[in-house]
Design a protein around this motif. Structure first.
Motif, short mmCIF file in Angstrom:
data_model
loop_
_atom_site.label_atom_id
_atom_site.label_comp_id
_atom_site.label_asym_id
_atom_site.label_seq_id
_atom_site.Cartn_x
_atom_site.Cartn_y
_atom_site.Cartn_z
N THR A 127 12.41 -3.44 -3.92
CA THR A 127 11.06 -3.13 -4.42
C THR A 127 10.97 -3.51 -5.89
O THR A 127 11.95 -3.39 -6.63
CB THR A 127 10.71 -1.65 -4.25
OG1 THR A 127 11.64 -0.84 -4.97
CG2 THR A 127 10.71 -1.24 -2.79
N ARG A 128 9.80 -3.98 -6.26
CA ARG A 128 9.50 -4.27 -7.66
C ARG A 128 8.13 -3.67 -7.97
O ARG A 128 7.22 -3.73 -7.13
CB ARG A 128 9.47 -5.78 -7.92
CG ARG A 128 10.80 -6.48 -7.69
CD ARG A 128 11.79 -6.16 -8.80
NE ARG A 128 13.03 -6.92 -8.64
CZ ARG A 128 14.08 -6.51 -7.97
NH1 ARG A 128 14.05 -5.32 -7.38
NH2 ARG A 128 15.18 -7.26 -7.88
N ASN A 129 7.95 -3.11 -9.16
CA ASN A 129 6.65 -2.53 -9.50
C ASN A 129 6.24 -2.88 -10.92
O ASN A 129 7.08 -3.23 -11.75
CB ASN A 129 6.65 -1.01 -9.28
CG ASN A 129 7.63 -0.29 -10.17
OD1 ASN A 129 7.45 -0.22 -11.38
ND2 ASN A 129 8.70 0.23 -9.58
N ARG A 130 4.96 -2.77 -11.15
CA ARG A 130 4.41 -3.02 -12.47
C ARG A 130 3.34 -1.97 -12.76
O ARG A 130 2.49 -1.71 -11.90
CB ARG A 130 3.82 -4.43 -12.55
CG ARG A 130 3.20 -4.78 -13.91
CD ARG A 130 3.06 -6.28 -14.05
NE ARG A 130 4.38 -6.92 -14.09
CZ ARG A 130 4.63 -8.15 -13.66
NH1 ARG A 130 3.66 -8.88 -13.16
NH2 ARG A 130 5.85 -8.64 -13.73
N THR A 131 3.38 -1.38 -13.95
CA THR A 131 2.38 -0.40 -14.36
C THR A 131 1.32 -1.11 -15.20
O THR A 131 1.64 -1.76 -16.20
CB THR A 131 3.02 0.74 -15.16
OG1 THR A 131 3.97 1.42 -14.32
CG2 THR A 131 1.97 1.75 -15.60
N THR A 141 3.23 -1.73 -6.46
CA THR A 141 4.60 -1.96 -5.99
C THR A 141 4.63 -3.01 -4.88
O THR A 141 3.81 -2.97 -3.96
CB THR A 141 5.22 -0.65 -5.47
OG1 THR A 141 5.25 0.31 -6.54
CG2 THR A 141 6.64 -0.87 -4.97
N VAL A 195 0.93 -8.22 -7.34
CA VAL A 195 2.06 -8.35 -6.41
C VAL A 195 2.52 -9.81 -6.30
O VAL A 195 3.71 -10.08 -6.12
CB VAL A 195 1.75 -7.78 -5.00
CG1 VAL A 195 1.64 -6.28 -5.05
CG2 VAL A 195 0.51 -8.41 -4.39
N SER A 250 1.85 -1.35 -2.27
CA SER A 250 1.40 0.03 -2.45
C SER A 250 0.93 0.23 -3.88
O SER A 250 1.34 -0.49 -4.79
CB SER A 250 2.50 1.03 -2.10
OG SER A 250 3.60 0.91 -2.97
N SER A 276 0.22 3.51 -6.70
CA SER A 276 0.47 4.94 -6.97
C SER A 276 0.05 5.27 -8.39
O SER A 276 -0.59 4.48 -9.05
CB SER A 276 1.96 5.26 -6.74
OG SER A 276 2.78 4.46 -7.58
N LYS A 288 7.07 -4.52 -1.89
CA LYS A 288 8.26 -4.22 -1.08
C LYS A 288 8.62 -5.45 -0.25
O LYS A 288 7.76 -6.04 0.40
CB LYS A 288 7.97 -3.03 -0.15
CG LYS A 288 9.11 -2.70 0.81
CD LYS A 288 8.73 -1.51 1.68
CE LYS A 288 9.81 -1.18 2.71
NZ LYS A 288 9.42 -0.03 3.57
N SER A 315 -0.01 8.18 -3.09
CA SER A 315 0.12 6.73 -3.03
C SER A 315 -0.65 6.20 -1.84
O SER A 315 -1.02 6.95 -0.94
CB SER A 315 1.59 6.31 -2.93
OG SER A 315 2.13 6.72 -1.69
N THR A 365 0.19 2.03 -10.96
CA THR A 365 1.44 1.36 -10.61
C THR A 365 1.30 0.62 -9.28
O THR A 365 0.97 1.23 -8.25
CB THR A 365 2.60 2.38 -10.52
OG1 THR A 365 2.74 3.03 -11.79
CG2 THR A 365 3.90 1.70 -10.15
#
Length: 399
Positions: A300-304, A288, A319, A338, A340, A290, A245, A286
């Motif tokens: 934290t929230r993330n999206r692929t 993320t 973001v 971030s 990853s 924060k 990451s 991905t």
């Protein structure tokens, strides 16, 4: 040490950041030097040995450090300089063994098994490394030699600064018998307190109970604790760990609930992450976000994404979208970005031109060229100029 056994070396530089400053500025030698975020919201990264008698240690709030040592010399540090010295130290280690694992900017593991036939006894190799580092950089390090990684790390911490501790295989049972449980990796304050409730303060006392007892009590954690308490660890020295990451985060000088202010920080962080991804020739799927609130709650929230990216604008738009979906019930103390789920970068036609457009790629390339030549602050987006007071947290390495 018996050559039939593994021989693991752990090297830990002594007060690395502060020591580099004292070498580069001789007027700082013998004085309490504290490196870290300079505002009251900052934290201590490293303190010289002259500062430690005042009770100063890493991760301490800078405001506390100033109260404990008001006459100390407080510096924000020079990340590039420390990274430069770190690379040169790692090169010294790689001269002695091809199996070197960089654990952080100022510490590393080496597997010396078999090296004795070419370079002599492991203890002599360790002394040679210490001598070379001091001769080239005027810096001291502490080294532990042991049959496994975690014992080597413990050994490097026992005689600081400028120490060398050898733990031969035959002495491991005696060594572990009196070792405090707090020295075991992964055993934090809560576990130590629970062990103290059982009347256990040393590793030898853990070994007085059976493996079945610890498995029944704490499951897999109990099993791991039992074996560590006997000095057993099968962890391998893994050279050149591949990045998983890439991220950047900042603690604000003042808490804020203003979304536009947060987005300005996210823009600068997206630029830093995108630049780092392009430098290591990787893209990630991905993204993320924060957020840490003023009560230290972290969300934290993330999206692929449909395809991997190293594009600053794609990261930033993603973001921002995640932030727009988040309810900010309290003021925000920190934000971070971030990326990853890496894939190697390849030159191929994009199936999703709206994500990685030629215009965005050309802009990224132009920015990268300018910053590589003139530094990261040579070209700053207009929105970022509004950040008049910047108090960054310690930059995260790519992991």
């Amino acid at each position: 040490m018996n050559t039939a056994q593994r021989i693991i070396l752990h090297l830990d530089m002594d007060a690395f950041f502060a020591s580099v400053e004292q070498v580069d500025q001789p007027s700082l030698r013998g004085k309490p030097v504290i490196i870290g975020g300079l505002s009251d919201r900052g934290v201590v990264s490293t303190a010289s040995y002259e500062a430690r008698p005042y009770g100063i240690h890493s991760a301490m709030p800078m405001a506390t450090a100033r109260n404990l040592c008001p006459h100390g010399i407080f510096l924000s540090g020079r990340r590039r300089r420390y990274a430069q010295i770190s690379r040169q130290i790692m090169a010294i280690l790689q001269d002695c063994s091809p199996v070197v694992e960089k654990a952080s900017i100022d510490e590393a593991y080496m597997d010396l098994t078999g090296c004795e036939r070419l370079l002599g006894p492991a203890e002599d190799i360790a002394r040679s490394i210490k001598d070379r580092i001091f001769h080239q950089h005027e810096l001291t390090c502490s080294i532990g030699l042991a049959p496994n990684k975690f014992l080597a790390k413990i050994g490097s911490d026992l005689d600081k600064p400028d120490g060398l501790r050898v733990i031969p295989p035959a002495s491991v049972p005696e060594f572990m018998a009196s070792l405090p449980v707090s020295k075991l990796p992964g055993v934090g304050a809560k576990t130590v307190a629970r062990l103290h409730e059982l009347g256990i303060s040393t590793c030898g006392q853990i070994s007085q109970f059976s493996l079945e007892f610890w498995e029944a009590k704490w499951g897999k954690r109990g099993r791991a604790l039992f074996y560590l308490a006997q000095g057993q660890d099968d962890g391998q020295v893994v050279p050149r760990r591949k990045a998983k990451s890439c991220g950047a985060e900042d603690t604000f000088a003042r808490d804020t609930a203003d979304r536009e202010t947060i987005k300005t920080w996210l823009l600068e962080q997206s630029e830093e992450v995108g630049r780092s991804l392009r430098k290591i020739k990787s893209r990630g799927r991905t993204v993320t976000l924060k957020i840490k609130f003023n009560d230290f709650q972290t969300v934290t929230r993330n999206r692929t994404l449909a395809q991997p990216t190293d594009c600053t604008q794609v990261i930033y738009r993603t973001v921002c979208g995640l932030l727009d979906e988040m309810r900010l019930s309290k003021s925000v103390r920190l934000c971070g970005v971030s990326v990853s789920q890496f894939q190697a970068r390849q030159s191929q036609l994009s199936l999703f031109p709206e994500q990685n457009s030629p215009r965005d790629r050309n802009l990224d390339q132009a920015v990268d060229t300018i910053t590589a030549k003139f530094g990261n602050r040579a070209l700053v987006r207009g929105a970022v100029l509004s950040l008049q007071t910047r108090e960054p947290s310690e930059p995260k390495e790519t992991k």
